[in-house]
Design an enzyme around this catalytic site. Structure first.
Site, PDB file in Angstrom:
ATOM      1  N   PRO A  26       0.809  -1.020  -0.050  1.00  0.00           N
ATOM      2  CA  PRO A  26       0.085   0.001   0.075  1.00  0.00           C
ATOM      3  C   PRO A  26       0.863   1.261   0.175  1.00  0.00           C
ATOM      4  CG  PRO A  26      -0.908  -1.501   1.582  1.00  0.00           C
ATOM      5  CD  PRO A  26       0.355  -2.037   1.193  1.00  0.00           C
TER       6      PRO A  26
ATOM      7  N   HIS B   3      12.727  -2.094   3.242  1.00  0.00           N
ATOM      8  CA  HIS B   3      12.076  -0.855   3.441  1.00  0.00           C
ATOM      9  C   HIS B   3      12.808   0.232   3.057  1.00  0.00           C
ATOM     10  CE1 HIS B   3       8.910  -3.050   5.753  1.00  0.00           C
ATOM     11  NE2 HIS B   3       9.748  -3.613   6.493  1.00  0.00           N
TER      12      HIS B   3
ATOM     13  N   TYR C 173      10.781   9.167   2.377  1.00  0.00           N
ATOM     14  CA  TYR C 173      10.943   7.973   1.418  1.00  0.00           C
ATOM     15  C   TYR C 173      11.661   8.577   0.097  1.00  0.00           C
ATOM     16  CZ  TYR C 173       7.378   5.910   4.405  1.00  0.00           C
ATOM     17  OH  TYR C 173       6.729   5.433   5.234  1.00  0.00           O
TER      18      TYR C 173
HETATM   19  C1  DQA Z   1       7.816   1.468   4.701  1.00  0.00           C
HETATM   20  C2  DQA Z   1       7.772   1.509   6.016  1.00  0.00           C
HETATM   21  C3  DQA Z   1       6.450   1.271   6.520  1.00  0.00           C
HETATM   22  O1  DQA Z   1       6.267   1.534   7.910  1.00  0.00           O
HETATM   23  C4  DQA Z   1       5.518   2.211   5.778  1.00  0.00           C
HETATM   24  O2  DQA Z   1       4.133   2.059   6.337  1.00  0.00           O
HETATM   25  C5  DQA Z   1       5.421   2.162   4.519  1.00  0.00           C
HETATM   26  C6  DQA Z   1       6.913   2.315   3.854  1.00  0.00           C
HETATM   27  C7  DQA Z   1       9.160   1.939   4.046  1.00  0.00           C
HETATM   28  O3  DQA Z   1       9.490   1.403   2.664  1.00  0.00           O
HETATM   29  O4  DQA Z   1       9.946   2.441   4.539  1.00  0.00           O
HETATM   30  O5  DQA Z   1       4.483   2.189   3.668  1.00  0.00           O
HETATM   31  O6  DQA Z   1       7.616  -0.011   4.048  1.00  0.00           O
END
Ligand code: DQA
Length: 148
Positions: free
Chosen positions: A13, A104, A26
């Site tokens: 998501p 992540h 990000y």
């Molecule tokens: C994520 C970290 C998760 O906590 C967050 O809900 C995301 C992105 C990351 O890539 O840093 O949607 O997966």
């Protein structure tokens, strides 16, 4: 068809919004940018990549099962927020014999308390987090190293 080992790269998501979504956390790379970079890297490593994103938990479960059925070398999985909630994804990882590399962009352990639990990590081969878009490239290198 390709006879190169397959790595499925599955994204959950809100990762379709990369580039505009909280760029201070990000980064500025879009999912298309990441996909293009991984395609190029995979060609150099002699791997085939199949890169997908969905906002729906069931799609990720279906795709993990598909990776098992296709005998993929590895799955690179960024389950987004489902990382912290989804027992269904945990169970799907357990149900296949394909190693799953959790990825992540951010480092969830350095963020909100509710991001400190990962149901993916409990079933994954390993985790790479905190390196922005480079987390995916590091994960693809790790996937390549799984070849015998
Ligand atoms: C994520 C970290 C998760 O906590 C967050 O809900 C995301 C992105 C990351 O890539 O840093 O949607 O997966």
């Amino acid at each position: 068809m390709t006879d190169q080992p397959l790595v499925m790269v599955l994204n959950g998501p809100n990762l379709n919004l990369l580039g505009s979504r909280e760029p201070q956390i990000y980064g500025h790379a879009t999912m298309d940018d990441i996909a293009a970079s991984l395609e190029e890297q995979a060609a150099g490593l002699g791997l085939a990549v199949d890169i997908r994103q969905s906002n729906h938990e069931g799609h990720l479960v279906d795709w993990l099962q598909e990776a098992g059925a296709r005998g993929a070398l590895a799955v690179i999985l960024n389950a987004g927020a489902l990382t912290h909630t989804s027992i269904a994804i945990h169970d799907a990882i357990k149900a296949i014999s394909v190693p799953v590399i959790e990825v992540h962009l951010s480092n969830p352990h350095a963020r909100d308390e509710f991001r400190h639990t990962s149901f993916v990590a409990r079933a994954a081969k390993g985790t790479i987090s905190g390196f922005g878009a480079a987390s995916y490239r590091l994960a693809l290198d790790a996937a390549g190293a799984l070849r015998q």
